[in-house]
Design a protein around this motif. Sequence first.
Motif, PDB file in Angstrom:
ATOM      1  N   ALA A  12       0.799  -1.236   0.000  1.00  0.00           N
ATOM      2  CA  ALA A  12       0.000   0.000   0.000  1.00  0.00           C
ATOM      3  C   ALA A  12       0.827   1.279   0.000  1.00  0.00           C
ATOM      4  CB  ALA A  12      -0.949  -0.011   1.202  1.00  0.00           C
ATOM      5  N   ALA A  13       2.084   1.188   0.455  1.00  0.00           N
ATOM      6  CA  ALA A  13       2.923   2.401   0.476  1.00  0.00           C
ATOM      7  C   ALA A  13       3.653   2.603  -0.847  1.00  0.00           C
ATOM      8  CB  ALA A  13       3.941   2.300   1.611  1.00  0.00           C
ATOM      9  N   GLY A  14       3.501   1.673  -1.774  1.00  0.00           N
ATOM     10  CA  GLY A  14       4.310   1.706  -2.996  1.00  0.00           C
ATOM     11  C   GLY A  14       3.733   2.601  -4.082  1.00  0.00           C
ATOM     12  N   GLN A  15       4.469   2.634  -5.188  1.00  0.00           N
ATOM     13  CA  GLN A  15       4.091   3.602  -6.239  1.00  0.00           C
ATOM     14  C   GLN A  15       2.838   3.172  -7.014  1.00  0.00           C
ATOM     15  OE1 GLN A  15       6.575   4.260  -9.501  1.00  0.00           O
ATOM     16  NE2 GLN A  15       7.245   2.136  -9.700  1.00  0.00           N
ATOM     17  N   ILE A  16       2.636   1.893  -7.244  1.00  0.00           N
ATOM     18  CA  ILE A  16       1.404   1.483  -7.938  1.00  0.00           C
ATOM     19  C   ILE A  16       0.192   1.830  -7.080  1.00  0.00           C
ATOM     20  CG2 ILE A  16       0.055  -0.509  -8.778  1.00  0.00           C
ATOM     21  CD1 ILE A  16       2.671  -1.802  -9.653  1.00  0.00           C
ATOM     22  N   CYS A  17       0.303   1.538  -5.794  1.00  0.00           N
ATOM     23  CA  CYS A  17      -0.842   1.784  -4.905  1.00  0.00           C
ATOM     24  C   CYS A  17      -1.142   3.267  -4.741  1.00  0.00           C
ATOM     25  CB  CYS A  17      -0.608   1.112  -3.558  1.00  0.00           C
ATOM     26  SG  CYS A  17      -0.754  -0.675  -3.709  1.00  0.00           S
ATOM     27  N   TYR A  18      -0.152   4.098  -4.965  1.00  0.00           N
ATOM     28  CA  TYR A  18      -0.403   5.533  -4.847  1.00  0.00           C
ATOM     29  C   TYR A  18      -1.405   5.996  -5.907  1.00  0.00           C
ATOM     30  CZ  TYR A  18       0.400  10.373  -3.633  1.00  0.00           C
ATOM     31  OH  TYR A  18       0.209  11.670  -3.213  1.00  0.00           O
ATOM     32  N   SER A  19      -1.537   5.191  -6.950  1.00  0.00           N
ATOM     33  CA  SER A  19      -2.573   5.463  -7.949  1.00  0.00           C
ATOM     34  C   SER A  19      -3.795   4.560  -7.723  1.00  0.00           C
ATOM     35  CB  SER A  19      -1.969   5.232  -9.335  1.00  0.00           C
ATOM     36  OG  SER A  19      -2.921   5.345 -10.328  1.00  0.00           O
ATOM     37  N   LEU A  20      -3.515   3.278  -7.471  1.00  0.00           N
ATOM     38  CA  LEU A  20      -4.583   2.268  -7.375  1.00  0.00           C
ATOM     39  C   LEU A  20      -5.614   2.572  -6.284  1.00  0.00           C
ATOM     40  CD1 LEU A  20      -5.568  -0.591  -8.235  1.00  0.00           C
ATOM     41  CD2 LEU A  20      -3.983  -1.532  -6.549  1.00  0.00           C
ATOM     42  N   LEU A  21      -5.139   2.932  -5.093  1.00  0.00           N
ATOM     43  CA  LEU A  21      -6.059   3.080  -3.958  1.00  0.00           C
ATOM     44  C   LEU A  21      -7.099   4.166  -4.216  1.00  0.00           C
ATOM     45  CD1 LEU A  21      -3.468   2.725  -1.063  1.00  0.00           C
ATOM     46  CD2 LEU A  21      -5.121   1.033  -1.871  1.00  0.00           C
ATOM     47  N   SER A 237       9.587   1.676 -12.441  1.00  0.00           N
ATOM     48  CA  SER A 237       8.699   0.892 -13.294  1.00  0.00           C
ATOM     49  C   SER A 237       7.302   1.507 -13.366  1.00  0.00           C
ATOM     50  CB  SER A 237       8.676  -0.580 -12.869  1.00  0.00           C
ATOM     51  OG  SER A 237       8.179  -0.727 -11.582  1.00  0.00           O
ATOM     52  N   SER A 238       6.561   1.049 -14.362  1.00  0.00           N
ATOM     53  CA  SER A 238       5.208   1.564 -14.641  1.00  0.00           C
ATOM     54  C   SER A 238       4.383   1.565 -13.366  1.00  0.00           C
ATOM     55  CB  SER A 238       4.495   0.658 -15.638  1.00  0.00           C
ATOM     56  OG  SER A 238       5.290   0.417 -16.753  1.00  0.00           O
ATOM     57  N   ALA A 239       3.654   2.622 -13.127  1.00  0.00           N
ATOM     58  CA  ALA A 239       2.864   2.667 -11.890  1.00  0.00           C
ATOM     59  C   ALA A 239       1.396   2.982 -12.195  1.00  0.00           C
ATOM     60  CB  ALA A 239       3.457   3.680 -10.929  1.00  0.00           C
ATOM     61  N   ALA A 240       1.117   4.169 -12.737  1.00  0.00           N
ATOM     62  CA  ALA A 240      -0.283   4.532 -12.989  1.00  0.00           C
ATOM     63  C   ALA A 240      -0.910   3.602 -14.022  1.00  0.00           C
ATOM     64  CB  ALA A 240      -0.372   5.979 -13.456  1.00  0.00           C
ATOM     65  N   SER A 241      -0.131   3.222 -15.039  1.00  0.00           N
ATOM     66  CA  SER A 241      -0.693   2.327 -16.068  1.00  0.00           C
ATOM     67  C   SER A 241      -0.893   0.923 -15.513  1.00  0.00           C
ATOM     68  CB  SER A 241       0.200   2.308 -17.312  1.00  0.00           C
ATOM     69  OG  SER A 241       1.518   1.889 -16.969  1.00  0.00           O
ATOM     70  N   ALA A 242      -0.022   0.508 -14.589  1.00  0.00           N
ATOM     71  CA  ALA A 242      -0.200  -0.803 -13.954  1.00  0.00           C
ATOM     72  C   ALA A 242      -1.449  -0.782 -13.073  1.00  0.00           C
ATOM     73  CB  ALA A 242       1.037  -1.158 -13.130  1.00  0.00           C
ATOM     74  N   ALA A 243      -1.629   0.292 -12.325  1.00  0.00           N
ATOM     75  CA  ALA A 243      -2.828   0.418 -11.484  1.00  0.00           C
ATOM     76  C   ALA A 243      -4.080   0.408 -12.352  1.00  0.00           C
ATOM     77  CB  ALA A 243      -2.757   1.710 -10.668  1.00  0.00           C
ATOM     78  N   ASN A 244      -4.028   1.126 -13.450  1.00  0.00           N
ATOM     79  CA  ASN A 244      -5.182   1.183 -14.358  1.00  0.00           C
ATOM     80  C   ASN A 244      -5.522  -0.198 -14.915  1.00  0.00           C
ATOM     81  OD1 ASN A 244      -7.081   2.729 -16.172  1.00  0.00           O
ATOM     82  ND2 ASN A 244      -5.809   1.674 -17.669  1.00  0.00           N
ATOM     83  N   ALA A 245      -4.481  -0.955 -15.265  1.00  0.00           N
ATOM     84  CA  ALA A 245      -4.707  -2.304 -15.805  1.00  0.00           C
ATOM     85  C   ALA A 245      -5.320  -3.214 -14.744  1.00  0.00           C
ATOM     86  CB  ALA A 245      -3.384  -2.880 -16.321  1.00  0.00           C
ATOM     87  N   ALA A 246      -4.857  -3.073 -13.502  1.00  0.00           N
ATOM     88  CA  ALA A 246      -5.414  -3.898 -12.419  1.00  0.00           C
ATOM     89  C   ALA A 246      -6.897  -3.566 -12.219  1.00  0.00           C
ATOM     90  CB  ALA A 246      -4.627  -3.673 -11.129  1.00  0.00           C
ATOM     91  N   ILE A 247      -7.230  -2.292 -12.325  1.00  0.00           N
ATOM     92  CA  ILE A 247      -8.632  -1.867 -12.218  1.00  0.00           C
ATOM     93  C   ILE A 247      -9.447  -2.474 -13.376  1.00  0.00           C
ATOM     94  CG2 ILE A 247     -10.191   0.135 -12.414  1.00  0.00           C
ATOM     95  CD1 ILE A 247      -8.768   0.569  -9.870  1.00  0.00           C
ATOM     96  N   ASP A 248      -8.928  -2.383 -14.588  1.00  0.00           N
ATOM     97  CA  ASP A 248      -9.646  -2.931 -15.759  1.00  0.00           C
ATOM     98  C   ASP A 248      -9.899  -4.430 -15.579  1.00  0.00           C
ATOM     99  OD1 ASP A 248      -9.588  -0.475 -17.019  1.00  0.00           O
ATOM    100  OD2 ASP A 248      -8.117  -1.048 -18.555  1.00  0.00           O
ATOM    101  N   HIS A 249      -8.862  -5.146 -15.147  1.00  0.00           N
ATOM    102  CA  HIS A 249      -8.951  -6.608 -14.947  1.00  0.00           C
ATOM    103  C   HIS A 249     -10.064  -6.937 -13.951  1.00  0.00           C
ATOM    104  CE1 HIS A 249      -6.587 -10.559 -14.112  1.00  0.00           C
ATOM    105  NE2 HIS A 249      -7.486 -10.535 -13.160  1.00  0.00           N
ATOM    106  N   MET A 250     -10.039  -6.277 -12.797  1.00  0.00           N
ATOM    107  CA  MET A 250     -11.016  -6.608 -11.749  1.00  0.00           C
ATOM    108  C   MET A 250     -12.417  -6.121 -12.121  1.00  0.00           C
ATOM    109  SD  MET A 250      -9.715  -8.427  -9.412  1.00  0.00           S
ATOM    110  CE  MET A 250      -9.552  -8.350  -7.658  1.00  0.00           C
ATOM    111  N   ARG A 251     -12.519  -4.939 -12.688  1.00  0.00           N
ATOM    112  CA  ARG A 251     -13.836  -4.420 -13.068  1.00  0.00           C
ATOM    113  C   ARG A 251     -14.506  -5.348 -14.080  1.00  0.00           C
ATOM    114  NH1 ARG A 251     -12.638  -0.196 -16.563  1.00  0.00           N
ATOM    115  NH2 ARG A 251     -12.644  -1.969 -17.963  1.00  0.00           N
ATOM    116  N   ASP A 252     -13.763  -5.801 -15.075  1.00  0.00           N
ATOM    117  CA  ASP A 252     -14.351  -6.695 -16.084  1.00  0.00           C
ATOM    118  C   ASP A 252     -14.736  -8.039 -15.477  1.00  0.00           C
ATOM    119  OD1 ASP A 252     -14.066  -4.722 -17.922  1.00  0.00           O
ATOM    120  OD2 ASP A 252     -12.471  -5.682 -19.085  1.00  0.00           O
TER     121      ASP A 252
END
Length: 325
Positions: A12-21, A237-252
């Motif tokens: 949760a403290a990492g860079q992907i989560c800074y967008s994902l959460l 490494s990719s952060a906002a785009s990785a978070a976005n992809a995780a959102i797309d995966h789970m939403r679908d």
Amino acid sequence: MTQPKRIAVTGAAGQICYSLLFRIANGDVYGKDTPVVLQLLDLPQAQKAVQGVVMELEDCAFPLLQGVTITDDPATAFRDIDAGFFVGSRPRTQGMERRDLLSANAEIFRTQGRALNEGAKRDAKVIVVGNPANTNAMILAANAKDFPTENVTAMLRLDHNRALTQFAKKAGVSVDAIEKFVVWGNHSPTMFADWANATADGKPLPQVIGDEAWYKDTLIPTVAKRGTAIIEARGASSAASAANAAIDHMRDWISGSNGDWVSMGISSDGSYGIPEGVMAGVPVICSNGSYERVQGLKLDAFAQQMLDRTVAELVEEREAVSALL
Ligand SMILES: NC(=O)C1=CN([C@@H]2O[C@H](COP(=O)(O)OP(=O)(O)OC[C@H]3O[C@@H](n4cnc5c(N)ncnc54)[C@H](O)[C@@H]3O)[C@@H](O)[C@H]2O)C=CC1
Ligand SMILES: O=C([O-])CC(=O)C(=O)O
């Protein structure tokens, strides 16, 4: 209002989560009618940084965010969850391949698999983002003995989305005009971005683009090496785009993919000659909260060779972590 969904997020403290959460709290996964409770996990030394992120979440005044807990204990983080985003793990730096993270990160997923087994709802949906994502997902599932393996998935969606944009630019169409595209195999440079069945506005994509050399010599390597290109350009490494992809995966997965194919890393049932139990990217269609593999596709010699190569790498990774399975 419906019952809140409990969502565990690791790293949760990492860079992907800074967008994902912030996206999850905004309702981007479960929709604008479903409140959420976040159960955030990170290491003891990262707890203060997580508290800072939570202060920022509070400062967004998200109407759907009903609660947040912070912990360094996986069992607490995964208790009663409806969904889990497994992001926490070390990212690679310049000069590394994702598989170089295997020994650094594999143990994390063994420990967390056991905790998932103890506490999560049996119908919880899990995505593994931490690299090497496919093999980490396999370790997680193997150590969650009473948790349904089909509910543990690995993220190939970033590769999928990366390819969609490259195709759309080349074909002069919008990204959502492209359907029936898939990324097979491992989230690694061996991944196979397969356009054989893809369409653009209903017309065969290979014909619309009409440039097989571009597909083989430019598109496939561009997508395969995109993570490295981002690390070289950004120094991280990719952060906002990785978070976005995780959102797309789970939403679908939760709400459906409207009949279109999406790429998900799932435990193989032996289809397409992929050895059973290997967590490989395949085409799926999501509806009513579940996914179905697209079956019966014919692979030509080139596609078969590409699939065999990426599956061979997954089998090698499985052998390397056999002690943890
Ligand atoms: N599958 C994919 O398409 C992608 C995967 N990734 C991977 O995602 C992972 C995270 O990336 P970033 O957020 O950029 O890294 P980061 O280093 O910014 O954050 C990682 C966080 O995980 C935490 N962490 C480490 N061990 C943990 C454990 N045992 N339990 C809970 N938390 C733990 C760290 O303290 C840190 O806060 C990396 O492995 C990266 O390679 C990144 C981009 C795309
Ligand atoms: O390349 C990396 O290490 C991060 C990642 O998985 C990606 O951007 O696809």
